[in-house]
Write an enzyme that holds these catalytic residues in place. Structure first.
Site, PDB file in Angstrom:
ATOM      1  N   GLU A   1       0.861  -1.178   0.000  1.00 24.64           N
ATOM      2  CA  GLU A   1       0.000   0.000   0.000  1.00 24.64           C
ATOM      3  C   GLU A   1       0.904   1.237   0.000  1.00 24.64           C
ATOM      4  OE1 GLU A   1      -3.202   0.198  -0.714  1.00 24.64           O
ATOM      5  OE2 GLU A   1      -2.606   2.288  -0.698  1.00 24.64           O
TER       6      GLU A   1
ATOM      7  N   CYS B   1       4.532  -2.284  -8.750  1.00 22.83           N
ATOM      8  CA  CYS B   1       3.213  -1.818  -8.291  1.00 22.83           C
ATOM      9  C   CYS B   1       3.355  -0.607  -7.361  1.00 22.83           C
ATOM     10  CB  CYS B   1       2.447  -2.966  -7.652  1.00 22.83           C
ATOM     11  SG  CYS B   1       0.685  -2.618  -7.477  1.00 22.83           S
TER      12      CYS B   1
ATOM     13  N   GLU C   1       7.034 -10.848  -8.530  1.00 21.42           N
ATOM     14  CA  GLU C   1       7.388 -11.612  -7.317  1.00 21.42           C
ATOM     15  C   GLU C   1       6.316 -12.652  -6.973  1.00 21.42           C
ATOM     16  OE1 GLU C   1       6.178  -8.619  -7.410  1.00 21.42           O
ATOM     17  OE2 GLU C   1       5.030  -8.073  -5.607  1.00 21.42           O
TER      18      GLU C   1
ATOM     19  N   HIS D   1       3.229  -7.746 -10.782  1.00 17.18           N
ATOM     20  CA  HIS D   1       3.958  -8.357  -9.661  1.00 17.18           C
ATOM     21  C   HIS D   1       4.781  -9.572 -10.080  1.00 17.18           C
ATOM     22  CE1 HIS D   1       2.034  -5.921  -6.592  1.00 17.18           C
ATOM     23  NE2 HIS D   1       0.909  -6.059  -7.259  1.00 17.18           N
TER      24      HIS D   1
ATOM     25  N   ILE E   1      -2.583  -6.333  -9.530  1.00 17.62           N
ATOM     26  CA  ILE E   1      -3.465  -6.252  -8.366  1.00 17.62           C
ATOM     27  C   ILE E   1      -3.695  -4.801  -7.977  1.00 17.62           C
ATOM     28  CG2 ILE E   1      -3.671  -6.848  -5.914  1.00 17.62           C
ATOM     29  CD1 ILE E   1      -2.181  -9.428  -6.656  1.00 17.62           C
ATOM     30  N   ARG E   2      -4.928  -4.328  -8.151  1.00 14.83           N
ATOM     31  CA  ARG E   2      -5.244  -2.916  -7.876  1.00 14.83           C
ATOM     32  C   ARG E   2      -4.086  -2.058  -8.392  1.00 14.83           C
ATOM     33  NH1 ARG E   2      -8.812  -1.227  -3.635  1.00 14.83           N
ATOM     34  NH2 ARG E   2      -7.209   0.280  -3.101  1.00 14.83           N
TER      35      ARG E   2
END
Lengths: 299, 189
Positions: free
Chosen positions: B47, B78, B173, B171, B135-136
């Site tokens: 975040e 991200c 990872e 991502h 993801i988002r």
């Protein structure tokens, strides 16, 4: 640059659902009941908020049936923060979950804090695009939830008590059994699956990898920065804080301190620094005063 | 080779595992002291608002900025892309970024979690598709003239490099394919 024509775009996959849980690691997810709370949570460094109508401490006091929150209330919270918003559905209440998915929440907590809607079945979580988190008191419960499609497991602890003892019990039970399974031979794994009432392939995978297939967070009873760091040192990968923040004297200060404690959970100097001057913690309840044990809900 | 992984919050453990598998020595960075001896840095997903806050309270922000200004190679995924971008849209007003790459990104530009997706990408320098998990994810709005686009998704850049700074809106990872980490380690030398 051209795009590979063979790869089709897929949403709601296991990788995508478990992936968001990975992104929440090392963070604090805070219960909020109003948009003002949600703002304070985001200002303080929360990685996500859990939108609900009453914090567990109030659900405990007021009693009655606790249900999914009003969609207006969830929308109100979604409107003021840019971090992920989670919301709770009752155990087994798949229609509440359908509604929460339609509202566009980012994670659903199928939660024992609300009054269960089904006394035998949890929600079939594979049927949803939105990911689910579920509580567990032991490894068997955690694996049953994963086999139903949960993409994140949290300890249940005892919500609304401000007492960390039950969360510690649950984390020690789950992580202790994981450690023991990694020492078991192939024949013993069959017995573990039987004892845990969990699918054998999930038990075998733990023996191989040494961890759950999904992240393990702590919830239920965290009230101080030290509680958060304790959960992290025991092996939790993030913490949920429910009543502990907004039932305390100075929520914003405490929220920021718990965020820092979760990041620097092994650094006692930083923990000492952030634990100072936080005002009154929530009063809390001893386990011998508990009438309804929320953690017993779930099957 | 000692490679730092920013570990104030997010998917740092998965990056660490990928780097270790490739023979590097990952080192989790939570305070300025952790940066010592680190040749390069990975900024994970997570975040970005929480990470920005924790970078400031730990005193890491200035320490990382100093190393970036001195040319330390960095790979951001991200939230890491957001932290490295020159301009961030839809961020919090108090959110800080290192402006290490000339890029404009919009936070959560691909939507909420129900819109998160995975798909194969063609990546410059890789001989077969790379499976990417978004993801988002932040969406790249503008790429500066010095930056090189290494992969696109539906015409939008998703992997961009400028000098020693590489950023991805997805991502790498989260999958077992560590080719992008390997490329990064090769560039670090």
């Amino acid at each position: 640059m051209t795009q590979d024509p063979s790869g089709t775009k897929q949403t709601g996959t296991i990788a995508v659902k478990r992936g968001l849980a990975e992104m929440l690691k090392g963070g604090v997810i805070m219960d909020v009941v109003t948009p003002e709370h949600a703002k304070i949570a985001e200002d303080s460094g929360a990685v996500a908020v859990m939108a609900l109508e009453r914090v567990p401490a109030d659900i405990r006091v007021q009693g009655g049936v606790a249900r999914m929150s009003d969609p207006d209330m969830i929308e109100g919270i979604k409107a003021v923060v840019s971090i992920p918003v989670m919301a709770k559905a009752r155990i087994g209440h798949f229609v509440e979950a359908q509604i929460l998915q339609a509202l566009g929440v980012d994670y659903i907590d199928e939660s024992e804090v609300l009054t269960p809607a089904d006394e035998a079945h949890h929600i079939d979580k594979f049927a949803f695009t939105v990911p689910f988190v579920c509580g567990a008191t032991n490894l068997g419960e955690a694996l049953r939830r994963i086999s139903e499609g949960a993409c994140l497991i949290r300890s249940k602890g005892e919500a609304g008590t401000g007492n960390i003892v039950e969360a510690v019990r649950h984390l020690r039970s789950i992580i202790g059994d994981i450690r023991r399974i990694t020492q078991a031979d192939a024949a013993e794994l069959f017995d573990w699956a039987k004892k845990l009432q969990a699918p054998l392939p999930l038990v075998q995978e733990i023996a191989e990898t040494g961890w759950l297939q999904v992240p393990l967070f702590c919830a239920g009873g965290i009230a101080t920065p030290a509680d958060a760091a304790l959960a992290m040192q025991l092996g939790a990968e993030s913490v949920f804080v429910g009543s502990g923040i907004f039932k305390s004297g100075e929520p914003e200060k405490r929220a920021k301190a718990i965020v820092e404690a979760t990041t620097h959970f092994r650094d006692a100097d930083i923990l000492a620094k952030v634990s100072r001057g936080l005002g009154e913690p929530m009063t809390g309840i001893g386990m011998d005063q508990i009438v309804t044990k929320l953690a017993d809900r779930g099957w | 080779m000692r490679v730092g992984v920013l570990a104030v919050q997010g998917a740092f453990a998965r990056h660490g595992a990928a780097l270790a598998e490739l023979g590097a020595e990952p080192c989790f960075v939570r305070t300025p002291a952790d940066l010592a001896g680190v040749r390069a840095l990975v900024m994970p997903g997570g975040e970005s608002t929480a990470m920005s806050r924790l970078l400031l309270t730990s005193g890491l922000f200035d320490a990382v900025q100093e190393r970036l200004d001195a040319g330390m190679p960095v790979f951001g995924t991200c939230a890491g892309m957001i932290l490295l971008a020159g301009e961030v849209l839809d961020g919090r007003p108090d959110q800080r970024s290192f402006a290490a790459i000339d890029l404009t990104v919009r936070r959560n530009g691909y939507g909420r979690q129900v819109d998160s997706f995975e798909q194969d990408l063609t990546v410059a320098g890789l001989d077969s598709p790379f499976h990417a998990v978004f993801i988002r994810a932040p969406v790249v709005i503008r790429v500066g003239p010095q930056a090189e686009v290494l992969a696109e998704h539906e015409g939008v850049p998703v992997l961009v490099r400028q000098g020693g700074v590489t950023v991805a809106s997805f991502h790498p990872e989260l999958t077992e394919d560590h080719r992008l980490h390997a490329q990064f380690l090769q560039e670090v030398g």
